[in-house]
Scaffold this active site. Structure first.
Site, PDB file in Angstrom:
ATOM      1  CE  LYS A 159      -4.122   1.874   2.261  1.00  0.00           C
ATOM      2  NZ  LYS A 159      -4.952   2.092   1.089  1.00  0.00           N
TER       3      LYS A 159
HETATM    4  N1  PMP Z   1      -7.677  -1.727  -3.043  1.00  0.00           N
HETATM    5  C1  PMP Z   1      -7.129  -0.501  -2.978  1.00  0.00           C
HETATM    6  C2  PMP Z   1      -6.389   0.014  -4.157  1.00  0.00           C
HETATM    7  C3  PMP Z   1      -7.266   0.271  -1.806  1.00  0.00           C
HETATM    8  O1  PMP Z   1      -6.743   1.496  -1.744  1.00  0.00           O
HETATM    9  C4  PMP Z   1      -7.999  -0.251  -0.718  1.00  0.00           C
HETATM   10  C5  PMP Z   1      -8.157   0.567   0.538  1.00  0.00           C
HETATM   11  N2  PMP Z   1      -7.104   0.358   1.425  1.00  0.00           N
HETATM   12  C6  PMP Z   1      -8.555  -1.536  -0.837  1.00  0.00           C
HETATM   13  C7  PMP Z   1      -8.371  -2.245  -2.017  1.00  0.00           C
HETATM   14  C8  PMP Z   1      -9.320  -2.158   0.294  1.00  0.00           C
HETATM   15  O2  PMP Z   1      -8.451  -2.539   1.323  1.00  0.00           O
HETATM   16  P1  PMP Z   1      -8.921  -2.557   2.863  1.00  0.00           P
HETATM   17  O3  PMP Z   1     -10.166  -3.368   2.910  1.00  0.00           O
HETATM   18  O4  PMP Z   1      -7.787  -3.183   3.578  1.00  0.00           O
HETATM   19  O5  PMP Z   1      -9.149  -1.153   3.247  1.00  0.00           O
END
Ligand code: PMP
Length: 306
Positions: A159
């Site tokens: 991320k």
């Molecule tokens: N994909 C992307 C590109 C994101 O930015 C997010 C948000 N963090 C998610 C998926 C979903 O991840 P999470 O459920 O861990 O927030």
């Protein structure tokens, strides 16, 4: 989004005044996007305020750091404690939490290793990301002309701040076209994810979601929904999904910390199912929120109370 500028921000282990949490214009991150971060939520219910899947988010932050050779100068336990402290210091009951690790002010060249690592945690009040109405009625989305990064370009499972330049192109294009969100295909043309959400498709009572090989962020909400679906006895398949499955779907929904569980009511102006939240989406959304709202026991151990 409501920022309380009289609040405090955790900055390399110290609580500093909101307005003093600043960095230099020549910091490495400003020029080369060298950061990794998390988005976490804290919910309040009758038992108190609790952070959703705190350990998993901190774990992912460290994984993102590892990929980019960022040796975070705090332990995972210290980061979890720091998140809880920051919420308490700001006297918030329900909030969004943003830890970010970035390359700071040192030397300005592509080599990041000469710039110091900085670690920041900020918290603020935040409602539903795509709107409260969206949770019930669903959103209109389009398939983006921008693709998710191929696996040998930028690692999607980190991320990292830089990945969100790709997400920004998708989001801006979607809004320009009158959609709330865009869906990206991967480098092979298979369904990947939204600009900030994972995607699920329901077809003939089977739940499909793109697998790790489709260039996506391994969402923590995605994992939670898979666990809930399995517990309900539903069939979940993680596999490559061709684009046309979007149009053939009975139901589609997004998952994410910000988006929570948001139904999709149309893709490229083609109506999905009955054009409103489908029954399986509603069931999963309901049981997701029941845990957060403390209405059912947190059997999965997802909540860390303050
Ligand atoms: N994909 C992307 C590109 C994101 O930015 C997010 C948000 N963090 C998610 C998926 C979903 O991840 P999470 O459920 O861990 O927030």
């Amino acid at each position: 989004m409501a920022w309380d500028e009289s609040g405090k921000i955790w900055f390399n282990g110290e609580m500093v005044n909101w307005k003093e949490a600043k960095i230099h214009a020549l910091s490495h991150v400003v020029h080369y996007g060298s950061s990794v971060f998390e988005g976490i939520r804290c919910y309040t219910n009758k038992n108190g305020s609790a952070v959703f899947r705190l350990e998993e988010h901190v774990e992912r932050l460290f994984d993102s750091g590892r990929i980019y050779r960022m040796d975070i100068p705090f332990t995972k336990e210290e980061m979890c404690e720091a998140v809880l402290d920051t919420i308490k210091t700001n006297k918030l009951k329900e909030c969004y939490i943003r830890p970010v690790v970035f390359r700071g002010y040192g030397e300005l060249g592509v080599n990041p290793l000469k710039s110091p690592l900085e670690v920041v945690i900020a918290v603020w009040e935040w409602g539903s990301y795509l709107g409260q109405e969206a949770l019930e009625l669903g959103v209109d989305v389009g398939v983006s002309t921008w693709r998710r990064m191929a696996p040998d370009t930028l690692p999607n499972m980190a991320k990292a701040g830089a990945n969100y330049m790709n997400s920004q192109l998708v989001k801006m294009e979607a809004l320009e076209n009158g959609y709330e969100e865009g869906i990206m295909l991967d480098y092979q043309g298979m369904v990947s994810e939204g600009s900030g959400e994972n995607i699920f498709i329901v077809k003939d009572d089977v739940i499909y979601t793109p697998s790790m090989s489709s260039s996506l962020l391994k969402g923590i909400t995605r994992d939670s929904i898979i666990q809930l679906a399995i517990k309900m006895g539903l069939e979940v398949r993680e596999e490559q999904i061709p684009r046309e499955m979007l149009y053939m779907a009975n139901e589609i929904f997004f998952t994410g910390t910000a988006a929570e569980v948001t139904p999709v009511r149309s893709v490229d102006r083609i109506t999905i199912g009955s054009g409103k939240r489908g029954p399986i989406t509603e069931k999963l959304q309901k049981s997701f929120f029941e845990i957060l709202e403390g209405k059912v026991k947190d059997d999965f151990g997802w909540l860390t109370y303050l």
